[in-house]
Write a protein that holds these residues in place. Sequence first.
Motif, PDB file in Angstrom:
ATOM      1  N   ASN A   1       0.868  -1.171   0.000  1.00  0.00           N
ATOM      2  CA  ASN A   1       0.000   0.000   0.000  1.00  0.00           C
ATOM      3  C   ASN A   1       0.906   1.223   0.000  1.00  0.00           C
ATOM      4  OD1 ASN A   1      -1.957   1.918   0.340  1.00  0.00           O
ATOM      5  ND2 ASN A   1      -2.426   1.378   2.447  1.00  0.00           N
ATOM      6  N   VAL A   2       0.954   1.955  -1.091  1.00  0.00           N
ATOM      7  CA  VAL A   2       1.867   3.077  -1.261  1.00  0.00           C
ATOM      8  C   VAL A   2       1.141   4.372  -0.898  1.00  0.00           C
ATOM      9  CG1 VAL A   2       3.282   4.339  -2.913  1.00  0.00           C
ATOM     10  CG2 VAL A   2       3.171   1.847  -3.013  1.00  0.00           C
ATOM     11  N   ARG A   3       1.493   4.939   0.289  1.00  0.00           N
ATOM     12  CA  ARG A   3       0.887   6.187   0.758  1.00  0.00           C
ATOM     13  C   ARG A   3       1.813   7.356   0.466  1.00  0.00           C
ATOM     14  NH1 ARG A   3       0.265   5.938   6.729  1.00  0.00           N
ATOM     15  NH2 ARG A   3       0.238   8.156   6.359  1.00  0.00           N
ATOM     16  N   ASP A   4       1.230   8.505   0.172  1.00  0.00           N
ATOM     17  CA  ASP A   4       1.981   9.752  -0.042  1.00  0.00           C
ATOM     18  C   ASP A   4       3.121   9.578  -1.042  1.00  0.00           C
ATOM     19  OD1 ASP A   4       0.411  11.030   1.911  1.00  0.00           O
ATOM     20  OD2 ASP A   4       1.752  10.376   3.504  1.00  0.00           O
ATOM     21  N   PRO A   5       2.840   9.053  -2.240  1.00  0.00           N
ATOM     22  CA  PRO A   5       3.938   8.792  -3.170  1.00  0.00           C
ATOM     23  C   PRO A   5       4.551  10.067  -3.754  1.00  0.00           C
ATOM     24  CG  PRO A   5       1.856   8.437  -4.262  1.00  0.00           C
ATOM     25  CD  PRO A   5       1.542   8.720  -2.816  1.00  0.00           C
ATOM     26  N   SER A   6       5.828   9.989  -4.032  1.00  0.00           N
ATOM     27  CA  SER A   6       6.565  11.011  -4.766  1.00  0.00           C
ATOM     28  C   SER A   6       7.335  10.271  -5.852  1.00  0.00           C
ATOM     29  CB  SER A   6       7.519  11.745  -3.829  1.00  0.00           C
ATOM     30  OG  SER A   6       8.303  12.669  -4.558  1.00  0.00           O
TER      31      SER A   6
ATOM     32  N   LYS B   1      15.768   5.596 -14.555  1.00  0.00           N
ATOM     33  CA  LYS B   1      14.822   4.839 -13.726  1.00  0.00           C
ATOM     34  C   LYS B   1      13.740   5.760 -13.178  1.00  0.00           C
ATOM     35  CE  LYS B   1      18.443   1.742 -12.020  1.00  0.00           C
ATOM     36  NZ  LYS B   1      19.210   1.328 -10.853  1.00  0.00           N
ATOM     37  N   PHE B   2      12.559   5.198 -12.998  1.00  0.00           N
ATOM     38  CA  PHE B   2      11.506   5.875 -12.260  1.00  0.00           C
ATOM     39  C   PHE B   2      11.666   5.475 -10.801  1.00  0.00           C
ATOM     40  CE2 PHE B   2       9.822   5.410 -16.519  1.00  0.00           C
ATOM     41  CZ  PHE B   2       9.275   6.661 -16.770  1.00  0.00           C
ATOM     42  N   TRP B   3      11.686   6.459  -9.904  1.00  0.00           N
ATOM     43  CA  TRP B   3      11.843   6.230  -8.472  1.00  0.00           C
ATOM     44  C   TRP B   3      10.534   6.595  -7.792  1.00  0.00           C
ATOM     45  CZ3 TRP B   3      16.520   4.379  -6.663  1.00  0.00           C
ATOM     46  CH2 TRP B   3      17.566   4.386  -7.589  1.00  0.00           C
ATOM     47  N   VAL B   4       9.983   5.688  -7.004  1.00  0.00           N
ATOM     48  CA  VAL B   4       8.730   5.921  -6.296  1.00  0.00           C
ATOM     49  C   VAL B   4       9.003   5.838  -4.797  1.00  0.00           C
ATOM     50  CG1 VAL B   4       6.350   5.159  -5.946  1.00  0.00           C
ATOM     51  CG2 VAL B   4       7.435   4.854  -8.197  1.00  0.00           C
ATOM     52  N   ALA B   5       8.874   6.960  -4.114  1.00  0.00           N
ATOM     53  CA  ALA B   5       9.036   6.994  -2.657  1.00  0.00           C
ATOM     54  C   ALA B   5       7.655   7.048  -2.031  1.00  0.00           C
ATOM     55  CB  ALA B   5       9.840   8.216  -2.235  1.00  0.00           C
ATOM     56  N   TYR B   6       7.519   6.391  -0.907  1.00  0.00           N
ATOM     57  CA  TYR B   6       6.262   6.425  -0.160  1.00  0.00           C
ATOM     58  C   TYR B   6       6.604   6.375   1.317  1.00  0.00           C
ATOM     59  CZ  TYR B   6       6.958   1.412   0.393  1.00  0.00           C
ATOM     60  OH  TYR B   6       7.483   0.187   0.715  1.00  0.00           O
ATOM     61  N   THR B   7       5.621   6.422   2.167  1.00  0.00           N
ATOM     62  CA  THR B   7       5.823   6.457   3.623  1.00  0.00           C
ATOM     63  C   THR B   7       5.932   5.048   4.161  1.00  0.00           C
ATOM     64  OG1 THR B   7       4.492   8.452   3.672  1.00  0.00           O
ATOM     65  CG2 THR B   7       4.836   7.354   5.749  1.00  0.00           C
ATOM     66  N   TRP B   8       7.043   4.514   4.485  1.00  0.00           N
ATOM     67  CA  TRP B   8       8.469   4.756   4.362  1.00  0.00           C
ATOM     68  C   TRP B   8       9.073   3.654   3.528  1.00  0.00           C
ATOM     69  CZ3 TRP B   8      11.971   8.321   4.698  1.00  0.00           C
ATOM     70  CH2 TRP B   8      13.298   7.974   4.801  1.00  0.00           C
ATOM     71  N   GLY B   9       9.357   3.939   2.286  1.00  0.00           N
ATOM     72  CA  GLY B   9      10.000   2.980   1.423  1.00  0.00           C
ATOM     73  C   GLY B   9      10.228   3.553   0.039  1.00  0.00           C
ATOM     74  N   VAL B  10      10.970   2.815  -0.776  1.00  0.00           N
ATOM     75  CA  VAL B  10      11.279   3.245  -2.140  1.00  0.00           C
ATOM     76  C   VAL B  10      11.261   2.032  -3.061  1.00  0.00           C
ATOM     77  CG1 VAL B  10      13.093   4.145  -3.656  1.00  0.00           C
ATOM     78  CG2 VAL B  10      12.690   5.204  -1.429  1.00  0.00           C
TER      79      VAL B  10
ATOM     80  N   LEU C   1      14.055  -0.790  -2.747  1.00  0.00           N
ATOM     81  CA  LEU C   1      15.344  -0.275  -2.321  1.00  0.00           C
ATOM     82  C   LEU C   1      15.358  -0.260  -0.801  1.00  0.00           C
ATOM     83  CD1 LEU C   1      18.033   1.125  -3.169  1.00  0.00           C
ATOM     84  CD2 LEU C   1      16.828   3.283  -2.890  1.00  0.00           C
ATOM     85  N   VAL C   2      16.345  -0.882  -0.211  1.00  0.00           N
ATOM     86  CA  VAL C   2      16.452  -0.922   1.242  1.00  0.00           C
ATOM     87  C   VAL C   2      16.967   0.432   1.732  1.00  0.00           C
ATOM     88  CG1 VAL C   2      17.566  -2.038   3.205  1.00  0.00           C
ATOM     89  CG2 VAL C   2      16.854  -3.395   1.240  1.00  0.00           C
ATOM     90  N   LEU C   3      16.259   1.029   2.684  1.00  0.00           N
ATOM     91  CA  LEU C   3      16.628   2.321   3.259  1.00  0.00           C
ATOM     92  C   LEU C   3      17.123   2.135   4.680  1.00  0.00           C
ATOM     93  CD1 LEU C   3      13.574   4.428   2.082  1.00  0.00           C
ATOM     94  CD2 LEU C   3      15.879   4.473   1.148  1.00  0.00           C
TER      95      LEU C   3
ATOM     96  N   TRP D   1       6.268  10.748   7.167  1.00  0.00           N
ATOM     97  CA  TRP D   1       5.264  11.337   6.293  1.00  0.00           C
ATOM     98  C   TRP D   1       5.852  11.865   4.993  1.00  0.00           C
ATOM     99  CZ3 TRP D   1       0.299  10.728   7.501  1.00  0.00           C
ATOM    100  CH2 TRP D   1      -0.015  10.449   8.831  1.00  0.00           C
ATOM    101  N   ALA D   2       5.099  11.719   3.952  1.00  0.00           N
ATOM    102  CA  ALA D   2       5.229  12.410   2.669  1.00  0.00           C
ATOM    103  C   ALA D   2       6.657  12.683   2.214  1.00  0.00           C
ATOM    104  CB  ALA D   2       4.428  13.709   2.716  1.00  0.00           C
ATOM    105  N   PRO D   3       7.391  11.653   1.834  1.00  0.00           N
ATOM    106  CA  PRO D   3       8.751  11.880   1.331  1.00  0.00           C
ATOM    107  C   PRO D   3       8.721  12.609  -0.011  1.00  0.00           C
ATOM    108  CG  PRO D   3       8.066   9.639   0.905  1.00  0.00           C
ATOM    109  CD  PRO D   3       6.977  10.261   1.733  1.00  0.00           C
ATOM    110  N   GLU D   4       9.786  13.295  -0.312  1.00  0.00           N
ATOM    111  CA  GLU D   4       9.933  14.012  -1.580  1.00  0.00           C
ATOM    112  C   GLU D   4      11.314  13.763  -2.140  1.00  0.00           C
ATOM    113  OE1 GLU D   4       7.646  15.707  -3.249  1.00  0.00           O
ATOM    114  OE2 GLU D   4       6.132  15.494  -1.676  1.00  0.00           O
ATOM    115  N   TRP D   5      11.409  13.690  -3.461  1.00  0.00           N
ATOM    116  CA  TRP D   5      12.701  13.538  -4.126  1.00  0.00           C
ATOM    117  C   TRP D   5      13.349  14.894  -4.325  1.00  0.00           C
ATOM    118  CZ3 TRP D   5      14.780   9.033  -4.190  1.00  0.00           C
ATOM    119  CH2 TRP D   5      13.974   7.893  -4.237  1.00  0.00           C
ATOM    120  N   VAL D   6      14.664  14.952  -4.157  1.00  0.00           N
ATOM    121  CA  VAL D   6      15.452  16.144  -4.444  1.00  0.00           C
ATOM    122  C   VAL D   6      16.572  15.702  -5.382  1.00  0.00           C
ATOM    123  CG1 VAL D   6      16.924  17.956  -3.514  1.00  0.00           C
ATOM    124  CG2 VAL D   6      14.963  17.135  -2.179  1.00  0.00           C
ATOM    125  N   VAL D   7      16.564  16.224  -6.609  1.00  0.00           N
ATOM    126  CA  VAL D   7      17.605  15.909  -7.586  1.00  0.00           C
ATOM    127  C   VAL D   7      18.518  17.119  -7.688  1.00  0.00           C
ATOM    128  CG1 VAL D   7      18.100  15.287  -9.978  1.00  0.00           C
ATOM    129  CG2 VAL D   7      16.068  14.359  -8.846  1.00  0.00           C
TER     130      VAL D   7
END
Length: 88
Positions: free
Chosen positions: A7-12, A19-28, A40-42, A52-58
């Motif tokens: 269940n992917v909550r708050d995706p970014s 690659k497409f990177w999908v972050a969610y609360t809490w995983g990638v 991806l192991v974090l 809450w609500a992760p965001e990508w920064v490039v």
Amino acid sequence: MAGTGTNVRDPSIAYFAGKFWVAYTWGVYWTTDLVNFHHLVLPRIEAGTNNWAPEWVVDGDNVYLLASAGSYEIWDSKADYQGLLVSV
């Protein structure tokens, strides 16, 4: 999210390094085809914290995951949320 069993909550979502990177609360997850996803192991977040609500920064050739975590809900007067920045 289809293909992950999660269940992917708050995706970014970001596209970086082919690659497409999908972050969610809490995983990638990452994928190259939007069909087959790889987890991806974090770094472990301390038990009992809310994330809450992760965001990508490039930033040029670097990509980071920015998230917030704390022991109490953000609206609680005891809220102790802190920002977390993880290099991916």
